[in-house]
Design an enzyme around this catalytic site. Structure first.
Site, PDB file in Angstrom:
ATOM      1  N   LYS A 204      80.000  94.967  36.422  1.00 43.56           N
ATOM      2  CA  LYS A 204      80.283  94.652  37.823  1.00 43.56           C
ATOM      3  C   LYS A 204      79.445  95.512  38.763  1.00 43.56           C
ATOM      4  CE  LYS A 204      84.545  93.842  39.116  1.00 43.56           C
ATOM      5  NZ  LYS A 204      85.969  94.026  39.524  1.00 43.56           N
ATOM      6  N   GLU A 210      77.072 103.006  29.128  1.00 43.25           N
ATOM      7  CA  GLU A 210      76.747 102.448  27.826  1.00 43.25           C
ATOM      8  C   GLU A 210      76.001 101.118  27.969  1.00 43.25           C
ATOM      9  OE1 GLU A 210      80.921 104.369  27.390  1.00 43.25           O
ATOM     10  OE2 GLU A 210      79.791 103.251  28.905  1.00 43.25           O
ATOM     11  N   GLY A 265      88.705  94.157  34.655  1.00 48.50           N
ATOM     12  CA  GLY A 265      87.805  93.957  33.520  1.00 48.50           C
ATOM     13  C   GLY A 265      88.450  93.259  32.346  1.00 48.50           C
ATOM     14  N   ARG A 266      89.641  93.675  31.954  1.00 48.19           N
ATOM     15  CA  ARG A 266      90.289  93.086  30.786  1.00 48.19           C
ATOM     16  C   ARG A 266      90.889  91.710  31.080  1.00 48.19           C
ATOM     17  NH1 ARG A 266      92.572  97.475  32.715  1.00 48.19           N
ATOM     18  NH2 ARG A 266      94.762  97.560  33.352  1.00 48.19           N
ATOM     19  N   GLU A 351      95.533  99.218  27.425  1.00 46.92           N
ATOM     20  CA  GLU A 351      94.938  99.742  28.646  1.00 46.92           C
ATOM     21  C   GLU A 351      95.814  99.412  29.845  1.00 46.92           C
ATOM     22  OE1 GLU A 351      90.460 100.273  29.334  1.00 46.92           O
ATOM     23  OE2 GLU A 351      90.912  98.460  30.488  1.00 46.92           O
ATOM     24  N   HIS A 382      97.129  91.617   1.799  1.00 44.81           N
ATOM     25  CA  HIS A 382      96.648  92.437   0.688  1.00 44.81           C
ATOM     26  C   HIS A 382      96.225  93.822   1.154  1.00 44.81           C
ATOM     27  CE1 HIS A 382      96.624  89.154  -2.318  1.00 44.81           C
ATOM     28  NE2 HIS A 382      96.492  88.406  -1.238  1.00 44.81           N
ATOM     29  N   LYS A 510      84.876 110.084  30.081  1.00 46.62           N
ATOM     30  CA  LYS A 510      83.547 109.799  30.636  1.00 46.62           C
ATOM     31  C   LYS A 510      82.978 111.033  31.339  1.00 46.62           C
ATOM     32  CE  LYS A 510      84.065 104.827  31.553  1.00 46.62           C
ATOM     33  NZ  LYS A 510      84.059 103.810  32.626  1.00 46.62           N
TER      34      LYS A 510
END
Length: 546
Positions: A204, A210, A265-266, A351, A382, A510
């Site tokens: 954004k 990153e 964001g999410r 979050e 399993h 961060k």
């Protein structure tokens, strides 16, 4: 009055003590209509929640708790654009991104729908040009591969959706790079031809560390392969609001897709962040996904809490977290296409509701969001199902099952359905000592052998689960499924009186990472670090330079 001091909370606490002695297998035997009483259908999804540690009086008490917390008013506040994200003074209007009603949605007195529809039209134009081959790369070749560079919500949502909707894919291949570890980008690039690759940088602000590190390295790779800075304009697009930064990067303004502060964001899959999904399955498919989510929105906004699917899942979660001390929640999709769905939900839920203070800034004295985990069945059976069946921790679970496969190969499809339904039944029923003894006796074991083996083969049962069915995993049912969990998160946050829409918890790491990065670049370890961090940093510096 604090939540735990409310009469609604105290009544539920007393009720829980009454429910504890009840065994689910006994409740089913006593009430042949139990599954009908505790199931409902909405937006193409069917929920059976009858295998939960509840009796007929439980859900009304949970609804009373939600009403005490003013959940209906908080649902309305979200849909009408109030600034319910109060720490950032923002509305929360991801629902506007999939609004198919033709009506206005207002935030801060302004109708947001013209902007939403404009960006959707912009996406359609771009998607159709790329998919048709009209829009080509720098050397004139058609684009065949799309690489999304993002992180968090800018990666998890579109990655999950493209994996889920692979049966609807066209000729474009989708790739996702999120980790700043160079291996993620490097392993992706080595499979690609620069002349045929389109990169989407999803940030954004266009400042995410990153994402921008990966984007710059991808840019360098492209320029080195094609021998021209001019190639960037033909091979990059961005989802961002920072036009100055995208322009400086070399991205044509016509290939920048915006979204807004009222899109977290999410919750951004429905926005231009979903551009790689639209490129992969087509814009019509993407809008079908929006329509499925909108159908769930309509149900959520209109249905009473007692018959509201997201609210029911949320209330059951509160029931287990706060009254049964359940610290984790398993999500178990029985469809390989949903293999990234639980990872997506981890961010959505943890979050959002991994918070320790309420809206007033007071530390809460009750549990909030659980640890969300899981993997697709039957692989999980399993691996960690042993823990679910016979472990010491109490772990509610959601089983998600499409009834028709896009790959209807028998006996695979029938085996998958059988395994899913059997696991929910096994968790509920268990196997008691008498049943184990009879089974071992039928195998002609003597009493000494039976005594030695019996406790290891007892399953306590009485372990709760929800089962969510859909006819098939389609863009529409995926949209409804994601919206279901989004709204579940809202209801739980409303009950706990926490802000589900900020994420300050990601900031400290961060900040410290930037300090340590400065130290790495300067080849020194700052004395202000604690002894452990300083020692690890010194070792990293020494080993990297040797």
């Amino acid at each position: 009055m604090s939540l735990v001091q409310s009469s609604a909370w105290k009544t539920l606490a007393a009720h829980q003590r009454e429910v504890v002695p009840h065994e689910l297998r006994t409740l089913f035997a006593a009430d042949p209509m139990r599954s009908r009483k505790f199931s409902l259908e909405a937006a193409g999804l069917f929920l059976d929640y009858s295998k939960n540690r509840i009796v007929e009086g439980t859900m009304p008490l949970l609804v009373a708790l939600a009403e005490h917390a003013r959940v209906p008013a908080k649902i309305t506040a979200m849909f009408t654009g109030e600034r319910i994200n109060h720490t950032e003074q923002r509305a929360v209007l991801h629902t506007a991104l999939r609004n198919r009603s033709g009506t206005s949605v207002r935030a801060d007195g302004r109708d947001v729908m013209p902007d939403v529809l404009r960006v959707l039209a912009h996406m359609r134009e771009f998607v159709e040009a790329v998919r048709s081959g009209t829009l080509r790369g720098h050397t004139g070749k058609a684009l065949t591969d799309v690489v999304n560079i993002g992180i968090g919500g800018s990666d998890l949502g579109p990655y999950m959706a493209t994996e889920a909707l692979e049966p609807y894919a066209g000729r474009l291949r989708a790739h996702f790079v999120s980790n700043v570890d160079a291996a993620h980008l490097g392993r992706t690039l080595k499979r690609l031809n620069a002349e045929e690759t389109l990169f989407i940088v999803a940030s954004k602000t266009f400042t995410t560390q990153e994402t921008l590190t990966n984007a710059r390295s991808a840019r360098d790779w492209l320029v080195s392969r094609l021998g021209s800075e001019q190639a960037v304009a033909s091979h990059f697009a961005a989802v961002s609001t920072n036009i100055a930064a995208t322009s400086a990067f070399g991205i044509d303004a016509k290939r920048v897709f915006e979204f807004w502060d009222w899109v977290g964001g999410r919750y951004s899959l429905w926005s231009a962040i979903g551009l790689p999904v639209a490129l992969y399955i087509g814009m019509d498919g993407f809008e079908q996904m929006l329509a499925g989510a909108y159908a769930m929105d309509q149900h959520f906004a209109a249905a009473p809490l007692a018959s509201n699917m997201p609210a029911i899942l949320a209330l059951l979660g509160v029931w287990y977290i706060d009254f049964w001390d359940a610290r984790t929640h398993a999500v178990l999709p029985y469809d390989q296409g949903l293999h990234r769905f639980t990872a997506y939900l981890q961010q959505l839920d943890m979050e959002s509701n991994g918070k320790r203070v309420d809206h007033a800034g007071r530390v809460v004295d009750y549990l909030t969001g659980p640890v969300v985990w899981g993997e697709p069945g039957t692989n999980g059976q399993h691996a960690f199902f042993q823990h679910l069946h016979q472990g010491t921790q109490f772990t509610p679970a959601d089983f998600i099952l499409p009834l028709r496969s896009h790959y209807p190969l028998e006996p695979h499809s029938s085996m998958l359905i059988a395994n899913c339904l059997a696991q929910t039944q096994a968790l509920m029923r268990g196997k008691n000592e008498a049943e184990v003894r009879a089974e071992l006796q039928s195998q002609r074991m003597n009493e000494a052998q039976i005594a030695q083996l019996l406790p290891h083969k007892v399953f306590p049962g009485n372990r709760p689960s929800n089962t969510i069915l859909m006819d098939q995993l389609t863009p529409a049912t995926l949209g409804a499924l994601v919206a279901l969990y989004e709204h579940k998160v809202l209801v739980q946050g409303a009950i706990w009186n926490i802000n589900s829409f900020d994420q300050w918890g990601v900031e400290l790491g961060k900040q410290l990472a930037n300090r340590i990065l400065d130290d790495l670049n300067a080849q020194r370890a700052d004395e202000q670090h604690d002894a452990s961090t300083r020692g690890l940093l010194e070792r990293a510096i020494a080993r990297r330079s040797s």
